[in-house]
Scaffold this motif. Sequence first.
Motif, PDB file in Angstrom:
ATOM      1  N   MET A  63      67.348  67.587  57.294  1.00  0.00           N
ATOM      2  CA  MET A  63      68.293  66.485  57.404  1.00  0.00           C
ATOM      3  C   MET A  63      69.274  66.555  56.235  1.00  0.00           C
ATOM      4  N   ARG A  64      70.541  66.543  56.519  1.00  0.00           N
ATOM      5  CA  ARG A  64      71.576  66.618  55.483  1.00  0.00           C
ATOM      6  C   ARG A  64      72.004  65.198  55.107  1.00  0.00           C
ATOM      7  N   ILE A  65      71.878  64.858  53.829  1.00  0.00           N
ATOM      8  CA  ILE A  65      72.109  63.481  53.388  1.00  0.00           C
ATOM      9  C   ILE A  65      73.133  63.441  52.266  1.00  0.00           C
ATOM     10  N   ALA A  66      74.088  62.518  52.380  1.00  0.00           N
ATOM     11  CA  ALA A  66      75.059  62.279  51.310  1.00  0.00           C
ATOM     12  C   ALA A  66      74.808  60.879  50.749  1.00  0.00           C
ATOM     13  N   GLN A  81      57.613  63.049  50.246  1.00  0.00           N
ATOM     14  CA  GLN A  81      57.113  64.342  50.708  1.00  0.00           C
ATOM     15  C   GLN A  81      57.126  64.397  52.239  1.00  0.00           C
ATOM     16  N   GLY A  82      57.116  65.609  52.767  1.00  0.00           N
ATOM     17  CA  GLY A  82      56.958  65.789  54.207  1.00  0.00           C
ATOM     18  C   GLY A  82      58.243  65.888  55.013  1.00  0.00           C
ATOM     19  N   TYR A  83      59.399  65.899  54.344  1.00  0.00           N
ATOM     20  CA  TYR A  83      60.673  66.008  55.060  1.00  0.00           C
ATOM     21  C   TYR A  83      61.483  67.168  54.507  1.00  0.00           C
ATOM     22  N   ASP A  84      62.183  67.850  55.395  1.00  0.00           N
ATOM     23  CA  ASP A  84      63.081  68.923  54.996  1.00  0.00           C
ATOM     24  C   ASP A  84      64.449  68.295  54.757  1.00  0.00           C
ATOM     25  N   LEU A  85      64.758  68.020  53.491  1.00  0.00           N
ATOM     26  CA  LEU A  85      65.974  67.286  53.146  1.00  0.00           C
ATOM     27  C   LEU A  85      66.898  68.117  52.259  1.00  0.00           C
ATOM     28  N   VAL A  86      68.197  67.983  52.520  1.00  0.00           N
ATOM     29  CA  VAL A  86      69.213  68.556  51.638  1.00  0.00           C
ATOM     30  C   VAL A  86      70.103  67.390  51.220  1.00  0.00           C
ATOM     31  N   CYS A  87      69.969  66.970  49.970  1.00  0.00           N
ATOM     32  CA  CYS A  87      70.681  65.769  49.500  1.00  0.00           C
ATOM     33  C   CYS A  87      71.827  66.129  48.561  1.00  0.00           C
ATOM     34  N   SER A  88      72.949  65.484  48.753  1.00  0.00           N
ATOM     35  CA  SER A  88      74.106  65.635  47.870  1.00  0.00           C
ATOM     36  C   SER A  88      74.427  64.259  47.304  1.00  0.00           C
ATOM     37  N   TYR A  89      74.730  64.205  46.011  1.00  0.00           N
ATOM     38  CA  TYR A  89      74.966  62.921  45.351  1.00  0.00           C
ATOM     39  C   TYR A  89      76.400  62.863  44.818  1.00  0.00           C
ATOM     40  N   VAL A 113      83.739  62.648  48.393  1.00  0.00           N
ATOM     41  CA  VAL A 113      83.194  62.807  49.751  1.00  0.00           C
ATOM     42  C   VAL A 113      84.330  63.137  50.716  1.00  0.00           C
ATOM     43  N   MET A 114      85.436  62.441  50.571  1.00  0.00           N
ATOM     44  CA  MET A 114      86.575  62.667  51.461  1.00  0.00           C
ATOM     45  C   MET A 114      87.102  64.092  51.336  1.00  0.00           C
ATOM     46  N   GLU A 115      87.099  64.647  50.142  1.00  0.00           N
ATOM     47  CA  GLU A 115      87.572  66.021  49.946  1.00  0.00           C
ATOM     48  C   GLU A 115      86.705  67.003  50.716  1.00  0.00           C
ATOM     49  N   ILE A 116      85.401  66.769  50.723  1.00  0.00           N
ATOM     50  CA  ILE A 116      84.486  67.647  51.463  1.00  0.00           C
ATOM     51  C   ILE A 116      84.728  67.509  52.961  1.00  0.00           C
ATOM     52  N   LEU A 117      84.967  66.287  53.418  1.00  0.00           N
ATOM     53  CA  LEU A 117      85.185  66.046  54.842  1.00  0.00           C
ATOM     54  C   LEU A 117      86.464  66.711  55.352  1.00  0.00           C
ATOM     55  N   LYS A 118      87.395  66.984  54.451  1.00  0.00           N
ATOM     56  CA  LYS A 118      88.632  67.640  54.855  1.00  0.00           C
ATOM     57  C   LYS A 118      88.402  69.112  55.209  1.00  0.00           C
ATOM     58  N   THR A 119      87.373  69.695  54.618  1.00  0.00           N
ATOM     59  CA  THR A 119      87.134  71.124  54.818  1.00  0.00           C
ATOM     60  C   THR A 119      85.929  71.418  55.706  1.00  0.00           C
ATOM     61  N   GLU A 120      85.046  70.445  55.886  1.00  0.00           N
ATOM     62  CA  GLU A 120      83.841  70.659  56.687  1.00  0.00           C
ATOM     63  C   GLU A 120      83.747  69.631  57.797  1.00  0.00           C
ATOM     64  N   LEU A 167      73.244  61.893  57.587  1.00  0.00           N
ATOM     65  CA  LEU A 167      72.985  60.539  57.106  1.00  0.00           C
ATOM     66  C   LEU A 167      73.781  60.282  55.831  1.00  0.00           C
ATOM     67  N   TYR A 168      74.468  59.143  55.803  1.00  0.00           N
ATOM     68  CA  TYR A 168      75.221  58.725  54.622  1.00  0.00           C
ATOM     69  C   TYR A 168      74.604  57.456  54.064  1.00  0.00           C
ATOM     70  N   ILE A 169      74.272  57.468  52.790  1.00  0.00           N
ATOM     71  CA  ILE A 169      73.784  56.273  52.108  1.00  0.00           C
ATOM     72  C   ILE A 169      74.889  55.867  51.143  1.00  0.00           C
ATOM     73  N   LEU A 170      75.529  54.739  51.424  1.00  0.00           N
ATOM     74  CA  LEU A 170      76.760  54.376  50.723  1.00  0.00           C
ATOM     75  C   LEU A 170      76.669  53.005  50.061  1.00  0.00           C
ATOM     76  N   ASP A 171      77.097  52.965  48.815  1.00  0.00           N
ATOM     77  CA  ASP A 171      77.274  51.679  48.150  1.00  0.00           C
ATOM     78  C   ASP A 171      78.528  51.042  48.746  1.00  0.00           C
ATOM     79  N   ILE A 172      78.501  49.746  48.968  1.00  0.00           N
ATOM     80  CA  ILE A 172      79.677  49.098  49.561  1.00  0.00           C
ATOM     81  C   ILE A 172      80.755  48.871  48.513  1.00  0.00           C
TER      82      ILE A 172
END
Length: 199
Positions: free
Chosen positions: A1-4, A24-32, A39-46, A52-57
Amino acid sequence: MRIAVCDDNPKELERIKGCFCRIQGYDLVCSYFDSTSTVMEILKTENSPYDLYILDIEMPGMNGLKLAKSIREKDSRALFVFLTSYTRYMKDVFDVVTFDFIEKPISDEKLLQILERAATYLNITSQHFSFGYRASRYSLKYDRILYIEKKGRQALIHTFEDVYKTNMTLEEIWKQLNPKSFVHIHSSYIINLYNLDRK
């Protein structure tokens, strides 16, 4: 699961990192991230880099809600979890089809509950359609398929980026499709209901 994870508060970001390290028990790739602009810069290229996005409001500039709305325009499958200390945002967060809402501070238990639900959801929406054409084999996630068009002995599989060919029969095609996601609207067309508003 890819998580930002995006939060401009360093202490909160470290807290969330700690929670993920203890799970434990999950295959996770987390970016902070500490800003929505990164985040927007990454979304422009990918295209759809995260599940899953965990976002502060409450963040300066583009806050978590605005970021989610921007992502939603391009990715109908993304899951959003909002973090905040204020319940007044409850109505706004559900305007972007929110997956969950967490009041700070986040706990290991709450994060684990979210991951369990997200894993179940993503397993449902990440089913694949496999097919071959000539000497090549392909496997496409359901959510990348717009529609399937039957032309004589060939079937054309239309996605957001390309059109693939296969010599499968309709019977063979339907053996792989989920009838809750795909509908036969014409003798020659099968459409993906989840992408009706994306084309």
